[in-house]
Enzyme design. Sequence first.
Site, short mmCIF file in Angstrom:
data_model
loop_
_atom_site.label_atom_id
_atom_site.label_comp_id
_atom_site.label_asym_id
_atom_site.label_seq_id
_atom_site.Cartn_x
_atom_site.Cartn_y
_atom_site.Cartn_z
N LYS A 32 85.03 28.10 68.98
CA LYS A 32 86.10 28.13 69.95
C LYS A 32 86.84 29.46 70.01
CE LYS A 32 89.90 26.53 68.16
NZ LYS A 32 90.82 27.75 67.77
N THR A 33 87.08 30.24 68.90
CA THR A 33 87.81 31.50 69.02
C THR A 33 86.86 32.51 69.89
OG1 THR A 33 88.89 31.22 66.96
CG2 THR A 33 88.47 33.33 67.69
N ASP A 224 95.05 28.92 73.70
CA ASP A 224 94.42 28.42 72.50
C ASP A 224 94.98 27.23 71.89
OD1 ASP A 224 92.40 28.28 70.25
OD2 ASP A 224 93.24 29.93 69.33
N GLU A 225 94.23 26.23 71.13
CA GLU A 225 94.73 25.15 70.43
C GLU A 225 95.65 24.38 71.46
OE1 GLU A 225 93.47 24.42 67.77
OE2 GLU A 225 93.31 26.23 66.49
N GLN A 255 91.83 17.41 66.92
CA GLN A 255 92.50 17.99 65.91
C GLN A 255 93.94 18.23 66.23
OE1 GLN A 255 90.18 21.54 63.82
NE2 GLN A 255 88.72 21.11 65.63
N ARG A 621 87.01 21.28 57.43
CA ARG A 621 86.95 22.40 56.72
C ARG A 621 85.85 22.74 55.92
NH1 ARG A 621 89.20 23.94 60.24
NH2 ARG A 621 88.83 21.97 61.12
#
Length: 764
Positions: A32-33, A224-225, A255, A621
């Site tokens: 994503k980043t 983002d997010e 998430q 994670r």
Amino acid sequence: MNILEDLNDEQRVAVEHIEGPVMVLAGAGSGKTRVLTYRVAHLINLGVDPFSILALTFTNKAAREMKKRITALVDNKDARNVWMGTFHSIFARILRIEAHRLGFPSHFTIYDTDDSKSLMKSLINEQELDPKIYAPSYVLNRISQAKINLVTPALYNSDPQLLLQDKISGRPKTGHLYTMYQNRMVKASAMDFDDLLLNTYRLLEEYPEVLYKYQQKFLFILVDEYQDTNYVQYAILKKLAANNENICVVGDDAQSIYAFRGANIQNILNFKSDYPDAATYKLEQNYRSTKTIVKVANGVIVNNKDQIFKEIWTNNEEGHLIGLLKATTDSEEGSLVANAIFEHKMNHQLRNDAFAILYRTNAQSRAFEESLRKLNIPYKIYGGLSFYRRKEIKDLIAYYRLVINHHDDEALLRVINYPSRGIGKTSCERLIVEADKNRTSIWEVIENMPDKRFDLPMGTQKKMTDFCVMIKSFSAQLKTKNAYLLAREIASAAGILKELHEDRSPEGISRFENIEELLNAIQDFSEREEILSFTAENLENVPRTLDEFMQEVALLTDADTPDTEDPDHVSLMTIHAAKGLEFPYVYIVGLEENLFPSIQSLDSRADLEEERRLFYVALTRAMKKVTLSYAENRYRWGNLTLCEPSRFIDEIDLAAFEAPKKVSFNPAENRFVTSSGDVRATKDQRHPYRKNFRRVLPSSDNSPTSPDDNSELIQVGMNVEHARFGKGKVISMEGTGPNKKATIYFQDIGQKQILLKFARLRIL
């Protein structure tokens, strides 16, 4: 060089689609980043002015790392001019320029949680209200929820439903406290974190010329997010993007775990409704985890109804099966997990930082801390008291705040007699009364002392005046002196360095070292090549001043806290704190009903689905292996309670688990030892170690015989009692039949919406 060659096919097409609204659904570990970073770099390479790109993140750390990567990707020194940062830091930057329209100076102070709580305690005390009923944290949470839903004090106090809720809860003065709190904030030229959002919205709503200015400025918006945005953030983005709709949001509905902070998952679920022409791209390849972990995570999250379907996959190795540890008590759970880490670490020659223990609540850390200490395994708890919340740090920072903004009453009261100057509590209380009477700041009261008769000893008045003269002398150097040099001068001249240096106790030495670390951080800031200017577009030769450092500090999160400890430690943290991180080996502990999922989530599908998303985040994670643990019995409020394994364990395919291990204590080795055992599951035992538990609810002499007996009798206005939440009053009803819901205001926990067929309500 073609930077797009570094991307996979799905990432590349998401980066190349720059016109119009775009939603990138990025599964855990899918890059994503990377997509956000390359999208900004691609825009710059196409000739887009970096100043016209707005990129919003949720942590300062993420913004810094992305900006660093972008600078490395493009051959353009202006790349650093991208408006990139957290919602709060970017909106604070805008407010520094525009806040005069709302009656604030450009150097307004940003209050953190402790500042807000201190102010609210004062207001509750002034109004002679019971602090047990009007708990500052409760009132501030109520105010925060109002602000993120665009409810100002005036709107709050004219809303019959909000006032009724406060009356029912026994806190009818909440709206009045909200008004007083905001008035005091304006008087102190201060904003809290929620004000940074609300006031930015007010600027765009009330001043069309400001809205037009930033619509024309930000030609490309990236977020983002996006699943973690709240209503006011959503509303601001809608306004900024309304002109050309070049908005790209990246996120993962699976998430979304911050509803308790006001995050609204509907923002991402309804993106296509807001922008019908939006293109949607799914990043479904996971680069982080093994096939086993990805498959298990998919199998869990598929149980949620409110989601945008994705099928996450990976080319990584199959990997370890899922471990499962059953303990008799929570203390034994700590021992089992610590010994499992010790054994795995020694057998495979691993570092301590390969392991993380994730739990639902901070209170669970104790058993794991004790067990890790016994085995001499270094660990660090994340989410504890952050560096910038330590007393000595807040004391010195209060001096810096007061130098920048003389009207910051909270900062002034904190340091006017630290180190001791002989200005007592009674004198300060008189200052507060005088300031309130004249509707002015405490600083102005002190400044006017020589011209007015004031009921304070002349010696005390002189000390106060001398204090003001000292602060003014520092203020005169704000724009001419290097941030570090001025910061150190203040620490020295105020007497803080001398005070702490003379305390040779271990605690005193530690406090002095913390002050030194703060000054080191300011030195680093002063020498940094790149800096965010809040008032100028030209970033060349911008002086590194103390007020700009303070702007940065005010918006720091725990992730930005200086960390001087040895990094080779086991990480202990809540799952919320772990979001965005990754570890080779992850232990998810406390997997029991009423703990994970939380007891607060069991009366609403929306709340339960958020708990499942939280479990999904915990699973993803892990890079190499996940181990789950639970206890059959756990102490709660001093009582040993029988526990039922979490339903989330049941949602994992039995074939994904390792063969159970028999665990016994070896006194000679003073540790638990394990050996493989062949335990077969029967039709009555779906998982290893699992028993047929019945759910244990708190007993009540007056509990209803059946959850459905009185569901049709419940009416608005009735007083009712819930087996877990206690007594409350029905505020509203919706739905019919089995879908009938009641919104109830409970005396102990506040407002909650529950499904009546499962509510177990008793009519009082």
